[in-house]
Design an enzyme around this catalytic site. Sequence first.
Site, PDB file in Angstrom:
ATOM      1  N   VAL A 242      -0.539   4.995   4.000  1.00  9.01           N
ATOM      2  CA  VAL A 242       0.052   3.898   4.782  1.00  9.01           C
ATOM      3  C   VAL A 242      -0.261   2.564   4.098  1.00  9.01           C
ATOM      4  O   VAL A 242      -0.976   1.719   4.629  1.00  9.01           O
ATOM      5  CB  VAL A 242      -0.424   3.936   6.257  1.00  9.01           C
ATOM      6  CG1 VAL A 242       0.193   5.129   6.976  1.00  9.01           C
ATOM      7  CG2 VAL A 242      -1.943   4.011   6.365  1.00  9.01           C
ATOM      8  N   HIS A 243       0.335   2.411   2.911  1.00 10.97           N
ATOM      9  CA  HIS A 243       0.051   1.247   2.061  1.00 10.97           C
ATOM     10  C   HIS A 243       0.246  -0.076   2.809  1.00 10.97           C
ATOM     11  O   HIS A 243      -0.558  -0.998   2.692  1.00 10.97           O
ATOM     12  CB  HIS A 243       0.971   1.267   0.837  1.00 10.97           C
ATOM     13  CG  HIS A 243       1.029   2.584   0.141  1.00 10.97           C
ATOM     14  ND1 HIS A 243       0.062   3.000  -0.740  1.00 10.97           N
ATOM     15  CD2 HIS A 243       1.930   3.605   0.216  1.00 10.97           C
ATOM     16  CE1 HIS A 243       0.363   4.203  -1.199  1.00 10.97           C
ATOM     17  NE2 HIS A 243       1.496   4.595  -0.628  1.00 10.97           N
ATOM     18  N   ASP A 244       1.351  -0.157   3.556  1.00 11.40           N
ATOM     19  CA  ASP A 244       1.699  -1.430   4.184  1.00 11.40           C
ATOM     20  C   ASP A 244       0.732  -1.789   5.318  1.00 11.40           C
ATOM     21  O   ASP A 244       0.351  -2.950   5.483  1.00 11.40           O
ATOM     22  CB  ASP A 244       3.135  -1.377   4.720  1.00 11.40           C
ATOM     23  CG  ASP A 244       4.150  -1.185   3.597  1.00 11.40           C
ATOM     24  OD1 ASP A 244       3.759  -1.322   2.421  1.00 11.40           O
ATOM     25  OD2 ASP A 244       5.323  -0.897   3.887  1.00 11.40           O
TER      26      ASP A 244
END
Length: 322
Positions: A242-244
């Site tokens: 979940v990079h963002d």
Amino acid sequence: MEMARKVILDVDPGVDDALALSFALFHPGLDVVAVTAVGGNCSPAQATRNMQAIVEGLDPPRLPRMGAASESEADSGRPAEGRGLYGPDGLGGADLPVAERQHMLPAEKVICDQVRAAPDAITIVALGPLTNIARAFQRDPELPSLVGRVVIAGGAVAVSGNYTAAAEFNIHCDPVAAQAVFRSASTKTLIPLDVTNRITLSYDLFNQLPDESTRVGALLRKILPSAFRGYRQRFGIEGIHVHDTITLMAVLYPELFMAQEMAGNVETMGELTTGMTVFDRRRIPSRQYNMEVAMDLEKEKVIEKIIRGLNSAAGREEASAE
Ligand code: BDR
Ligand code: CA
């Protein structure tokens, strides 16, 4: 309590971006003054539609300005299918309803206006390709020195890319824009794959999400399965990154991240390396440090903040009904 931080969220939704929006729009520590769309996980038109559908569907207490994505040169030639991980529409075919829209200003115009309205006070959180930020900087050359900070989800320092062997997806989509932003006089923090890859959320996430009866819970339960599918098919893992959302955590809880100053640049035309981020990590770099780069994080604490934040977001939904 501290004053809420003013942010502009630039997104290419994208399940990952939708998760970050669910978190941000209800967080008491953030004042989301605008949400702007950019092509990336899906086409620019679809990104605008998805952004609008997510914001309207979540119906946060304070409605942010919205800015529309426009076609970019970097976009042409990119197949609509298989751009991102979440299917051609970016949200795994969720087909969220959207209200008819009056005129929406272009994203870069909204960014310029909001930064000008609150000089030095705005954090731009860039969760997609850097197209809009570069355009805003081009449109208003003083803008880089008027933004408080740009926090970017993207790049890779000492790990491989996630879209090509060398490049991370957001930077790969528009390397010329990324290079322009890297070289700009703005204050920057980069949250690269080196840190975002360290967290993998498993299916157990579904047991920890707010329930179906809440707007946040219903949205996430609808769109997250397609992310798990994408990660299984593309990367062979039973879990999602979940990079963002992690990038947003770095805005809210910088104390949970370990960062260092670096000299970063972007490869714009290599045959194998287009969109690769390059950091001069020699003892005496030939260029000045131009950004702060997160290289580690307090993994368990960040996960806990994410889960807690999503649940309190759902808890705060009622406020917007008043
Ligand atoms: C980035 O690419 C997309 O899949 C996500 O939305 C994230 O912004 C990670 O490389
Ligand atoms: Ca994104």
